[in-house]
Design an enzyme around this catalytic site. Structure first.
Site, mmCIF file in Angstrom:
data_model
loop_
_atom_site.group_PDB
_atom_site.id
_atom_site.type_symbol
_atom_site.label_atom_id
_atom_site.label_comp_id
_atom_site.label_asym_id
_atom_site.label_seq_id
_atom_site.Cartn_x
_atom_site.Cartn_y
_atom_site.Cartn_z
ATOM 1 N N GLY A 285 0.834 -1.210 0.000
ATOM 2 C CA GLY A 285 0.000 0.000 0.000
ATOM 3 C C GLY A 285 0.862 1.250 0.000
ATOM 4 N N GLY B 214 1.301 5.592 2.790
ATOM 5 C CA GLY B 214 2.541 5.151 2.145
ATOM 6 C C GLY B 214 3.320 6.315 1.558
ATOM 7 N N TYR C 148 -15.139 -3.799 7.683
ATOM 8 C CA TYR C 148 -13.758 -3.294 7.835
ATOM 9 C C TYR C 148 -13.243 -3.610 9.242
ATOM 10 C CZ TYR C 148 -10.169 0.481 7.985
ATOM 11 O OH TYR C 148 -9.012 1.228 8.098
ATOM 12 N N LYS D 273 -10.045 -5.946 10.293
ATOM 13 C CA LYS D 273 -8.864 -5.310 10.932
ATOM 14 C C LYS D 273 -8.597 -5.917 12.315
ATOM 15 C CE LYS D 273 -7.360 -2.048 8.111
ATOM 16 N NZ LYS D 273 -5.974 -1.970 7.660
ATOM 17 N N VAL E 149 -6.826 9.789 9.290
ATOM 18 C CA VAL E 149 -5.603 10.335 8.685
ATOM 19 C C VAL E 149 -5.961 11.268 7.524
ATOM 20 C CG1 VAL E 149 -3.344 9.735 7.712
ATOM 21 C CG2 VAL E 149 -4.592 8.042 9.082
ATOM 22 N N HIS F 125 -12.515 9.958 2.978
ATOM 23 C CA HIS F 125 -12.778 10.402 4.353
ATOM 24 C C HIS F 125 -13.223 11.859 4.354
ATOM 25 C CE1 HIS F 125 -10.475 6.750 5.397
ATOM 26 N NE2 HIS F 125 -11.273 6.755 6.447
ATOM 27 N N LYS G 41 -15.027 19.566 -1.917
ATOM 28 C CA LYS G 41 -16.306 20.276 -2.040
ATOM 29 C C LYS G 41 -16.109 21.790 -1.988
ATOM 30 C CE LYS G 41 -19.247 16.884 0.250
ATOM 31 N NZ LYS G 41 -20.043 16.745 1.483
HETATM 32 P P1 NAP Z 1 -5.236 4.540 0.461
HETATM 33 O O1 NAP Z 1 -4.730 5.910 0.267
HETATM 34 O O2 NAP Z 1 -6.574 4.164 -0.082
HETATM 35 O O3 NAP Z 1 -4.142 3.526 -0.137
HETATM 36 C C1 NAP Z 1 -4.393 2.158 -0.177
HETATM 37 C C2 NAP Z 1 -3.152 1.470 -0.662
HETATM 38 O O4 NAP Z 1 -3.410 0.059 -0.667
HETATM 39 C C3 NAP Z 1 -2.752 1.855 -2.091
HETATM 40 O O5 NAP Z 1 -1.347 1.854 -2.195
HETATM 41 C C4 NAP Z 1 -3.346 0.710 -2.911
HETATM 42 O O6 NAP Z 1 -2.647 0.482 -4.131
HETATM 43 C C5 NAP Z 1 -3.143 -0.454 -1.959
HETATM 44 N N1 NAP Z 1 -4.052 -1.560 -2.224
HETATM 45 C C6 NAP Z 1 -5.401 -1.565 -2.137
HETATM 46 N N2 NAP Z 1 -5.890 -2.781 -2.498
HETATM 47 C C7 NAP Z 1 -4.807 -3.545 -2.809
HETATM 48 C C8 NAP Z 1 -4.636 -4.875 -3.264
HETATM 49 N N3 NAP Z 1 -5.693 -5.691 -3.470
HETATM 50 N N4 NAP Z 1 -3.381 -5.320 -3.504
HETATM 51 C C9 NAP Z 1 -2.318 -4.526 -3.308
HETATM 52 N N5 NAP Z 1 -2.393 -3.263 -2.862
HETATM 53 C C10 NAP Z 1 -3.634 -2.775 -2.623
HETATM 54 O O7 NAP Z 1 -5.272 4.145 1.980
HETATM 55 P P2 NAP Z 1 -4.538 4.835 3.229
HETATM 56 O O8 NAP Z 1 -5.485 5.831 3.771
HETATM 57 O O9 NAP Z 1 -3.151 5.179 2.888
HETATM 58 O O10 NAP Z 1 -4.544 3.620 4.258
HETATM 59 C C11 NAP Z 1 -3.357 2.900 4.577
HETATM 60 C C12 NAP Z 1 -3.623 2.042 5.796
HETATM 61 O O11 NAP Z 1 -3.980 2.885 6.888
HETATM 62 C C13 NAP Z 1 -4.778 1.061 5.621
HETATM 63 O O12 NAP Z 1 -4.433 -0.178 6.198
HETATM 64 C C14 NAP Z 1 -5.922 1.715 6.359
HETATM 65 O O13 NAP Z 1 -6.835 0.762 6.836
HETATM 66 C C15 NAP Z 1 -5.179 2.411 7.493
HETATM 67 N N6 NAP Z 1 -5.883 3.555 8.078
HETATM 68 C C16 NAP Z 1 -6.264 4.611 7.299
HETATM 69 C C17 NAP Z 1 -6.931 5.667 7.891
HETATM 70 C C18 NAP Z 1 -7.375 6.869 7.103
HETATM 71 O O14 NAP Z 1 -8.036 7.751 7.665
HETATM 72 N N7 NAP Z 1 -7.050 6.974 5.820
HETATM 73 C C19 NAP Z 1 -7.196 5.663 9.276
HETATM 74 C C20 NAP Z 1 -6.760 4.572 10.032
HETATM 75 C C21 NAP Z 1 -6.110 3.525 9.430
HETATM 76 P P3 NAP Z 1 -3.006 1.328 -5.482
HETATM 77 O O15 NAP Z 1 -2.401 2.707 -5.284
HETATM 78 O O16 NAP Z 1 -2.341 0.576 -6.564
HETATM 79 O O17 NAP Z 1 -4.508 1.350 -5.563
HETATM 80 P P1 GDP Z 2 -15.158 8.047 10.077
HETATM 81 O O1 GDP Z 2 -14.281 8.976 10.838
HETATM 82 O O2 GDP Z 2 -14.643 6.660 9.996
HETATM 83 O O3 GDP Z 2 -16.587 8.089 10.549
HETATM 84 O O4 GDP Z 2 -15.187 8.480 8.545
HETATM 85 P P2 GDP Z 2 -15.167 9.857 7.762
HETATM 86 O O5 GDP Z 2 -13.785 10.356 7.645
HETATM 87 O O6 GDP Z 2 -15.899 9.544 6.501
HETATM 88 O O7 GDP Z 2 -15.969 10.926 8.648
HETATM 89 C C1 GDP Z 2 -17.351 10.824 8.749
HETATM 90 C C2 GDP Z 2 -17.940 11.988 9.514
HETATM 91 O O8 GDP Z 2 -17.786 13.214 8.765
HETATM 92 C C3 GDP Z 2 -19.443 11.794 9.688
HETATM 93 O O9 GDP Z 2 -19.866 12.456 10.877
HETATM 94 C C4 GDP Z 2 -20.003 12.506 8.459
HETATM 95 O O10 GDP Z 2 -21.370 12.878 8.635
HETATM 96 C C5 GDP Z 2 -19.088 13.721 8.392
HETATM 97 N N1 GDP Z 2 -18.994 14.333 7.057
HETATM 98 C C6 GDP Z 2 -19.391 15.611 6.744
HETATM 99 N N2 GDP Z 2 -19.178 15.869 5.448
HETATM 100 C C7 GDP Z 2 -18.591 14.754 4.922
HETATM 101 C C8 GDP Z 2 -18.090 14.441 3.614
HETATM 102 O O11 GDP Z 2 -18.166 15.217 2.682
HETATM 103 N N3 GDP Z 2 -17.520 13.218 3.460
HETATM 104 C C9 GDP Z 2 -17.408 12.313 4.485
HETATM 105 N N4 GDP Z 2 -16.809 11.139 4.273
HETATM 106 N N5 GDP Z 2 -17.894 12.583 5.733
HETATM 107 C C10 GDP Z 2 -18.468 13.784 5.937
#
Ligand code: NAP
Ligand code: GDP
Length: 321
Positions: free
Chosen positions: A14, A20, A143, A147, A173, A186, A194
């Site tokens: 990832g 990443g 999810y 996890k 994040v 997110h 937006k």
């Molecule tokens: P992201 O931006 O959506 O990136 C996902 C990554 O996973 C990309 O590099 C994607 O590759 C790769 N991937 C997805 N499906 C795959 C598959 N089948 N085989 C190989 N690679 C695959 O996600 P992120 O936000 O960086 O998340 C990274 C980690 O942090 C995840 O484990 C997520 O659960 C965790 N996390 C994220 C958040 C958050 O708010 N974003 C919060 C808490 C935890 P491609 O670029 O080729 O698609």
């Molecule tokens: P979560 O933190 O895992 O719940 O995921 P999100 O990052 O999607 O955050 C969701 C929260 O943001 C909820 O309270 C939504 O109602 C609010 N929210 C407000 N506007 C937006 C939007 O444009 N996109 C998303 N994803 N959430 C929104």
């Protein structure tokens, strides 16, 4: 242990996503070491839901260490639609990565959980010992259970084979290279996209839900610095929450106001309360992190949101959206 020439080889699954790209940036700009070679893999290098492709990637890279980020990821509204896909794809990816790491004798694996996976009905603040204490919020049970199983696998690989497989638990994040898709991403990247459109088109900026839910946001570059520390120095199998303090939790309304300010938006702001609020809060304790890293400084949220908005505007064509 390390590769033949004494180097550690760190495979980041990832490696092309939000987290990443943050780690890649910090390795290049702050944390480069001569005895480490970093390999950032995308789904094009291997579809990790497929065991043969996973094995082939590991045989090519020969990692001594793995940061496992690859996952099917999304915000509240994507989770609500695809609970089964979140469950199945992530179970497959995690099982393939952890089992191949075991078979190839990888020295350490750091996987990624999330504060989204904690029990819905809980006391606050949430801490690392509470991951399995009750059902997760209904909106993202697929999810969450996938996890949670990483933590179970880490303990089982350690108990049965002595593996050093551990995990971090970040909060919500955001940062450069996020998924700015308004339906799937997110909240912060969605709000930035937006506001960008509302400013360009002279239309209202619509925030979904009531704006009252509360979140602790972490900047991807801060998370990257902490991830690198965990890989190099965190000794435990039990996971560690990577979060700003409880006092730094903000409402969605406050987060939206920071985006409005960062993008200098002067137009109309509306709330669409027909859209879901999701979990009201998931306030997490960073006491364990503070025990290990008492002096770590998080980037102030206002600065981090401004930097991310600026990145989105500068990279609008190429950004994921
Ligand atoms: P992201 O931006 O959506 O990136 C996902 C990554 O996973 C990309 O590099 C994607 O590759 C790769 N991937 C997805 N499906 C795959 C598959 N089948 N085989 C190989 N690679 C695959 O996600 P992120 O936000 O960086 O998340 C990274 C980690 O942090 C995840 O484990 C997520 O659960 C965790 N996390 C994220 C958040 C958050 O708010 N974003 C919060 C808490 C935890 P491609 O670029 O080729 O698609
Ligand atoms: P979560 O933190 O895992 O719940 O995921 P999100 O990052 O999607 O955050 C969701 C929260 O943001 C909820 O309270 C939504 O109602 C609010 N929210 C407000 N506007 C937006 C939007 O444009 N996109 C998303 N994803 N959430 C929104």
């Amino acid at each position: 242990m390390s590769s033949g020439d004494g180097k550690k080889v760190i495979l980041v699954t990832g490696g092309t996503g939000l987290v990443g790209e943050g780690i890649r940036h910090i390795i290049v700009t702050e944390e480069k070491r001569e005895d480490e070679e970093w390999v950032f893999a995308s789904s094009k290098d291997a579809d990790l839901t497929n065991a043969e492709q996973t094995r082939a990637l590991f045989e090519r890279v020969k990692p001594t260490h793995v940061i496992h980020l690859a996952a099917f990821v999304g915000g509240l509204f994507r989770n609500l639609k695809y609970n089964l896909d979140f469950l199945r794809r992530n179970i497959l990816i995690n099982d393939n990565v952890l089992n191949t790491s075991f078979e190839m004798k990888v020295e350490k694996v750091v996987s990624c959980l999330s504060t989204c996976i904690f029990p819905d009905k809980t006391t606050y603040p949430i801490d690392e010992k509470m991951v399995h204490n009750g059902p997760p919020h209904d909106s993202n049970f697929g999810y969450s259970y996938a996890k949670r199983l990483i933590d179970v696998q880490n303990r089982a690989y350690h108990q049965q084979h002595g593996c050093h497989f551990t995990a971090v638990i970040p909060t919500n994040v955001f940062g450069p290279h996020d998924n700015f898709n308004m339906e799937d991403g997110h909240v912060l990247p969605g709000l930035m996209h937006k506001v960008y459109n509302a400013k360009r088109d002279g239309t209202p900026f619509v925030i979904w839900g009531t704006g009252s839910p509360r979140r602790q946001f972490i900047y991807s570059l801060d998370l990257a610095r902490l991830f690198i520390w965990v890989l190099r120095d965190y000794p435990e199998i039990d996971p560690i929450i990577l979060s700003v303090g409880e006092e730094d939790e903000v409402s969605i309304k406050e987060a939206a106001e920071l985006v409005i300010e960062a993008m200098d938006f002067k137009g109309e702001v509306r709330y669409d309360t027909s859209k879901a609020d999701g979990q009201f809060k998931k306030t997490a304790s960073n006491a364990k992190l503070r025990k290990y890293k008492p002096d770590f400084k998080f980037t102030p949220i206002k600065q981090a949101i401004k930097e991310t908005c600026d990145w989105f505007v500068a990279n609008h064509e190429a950004a994921r959206k």
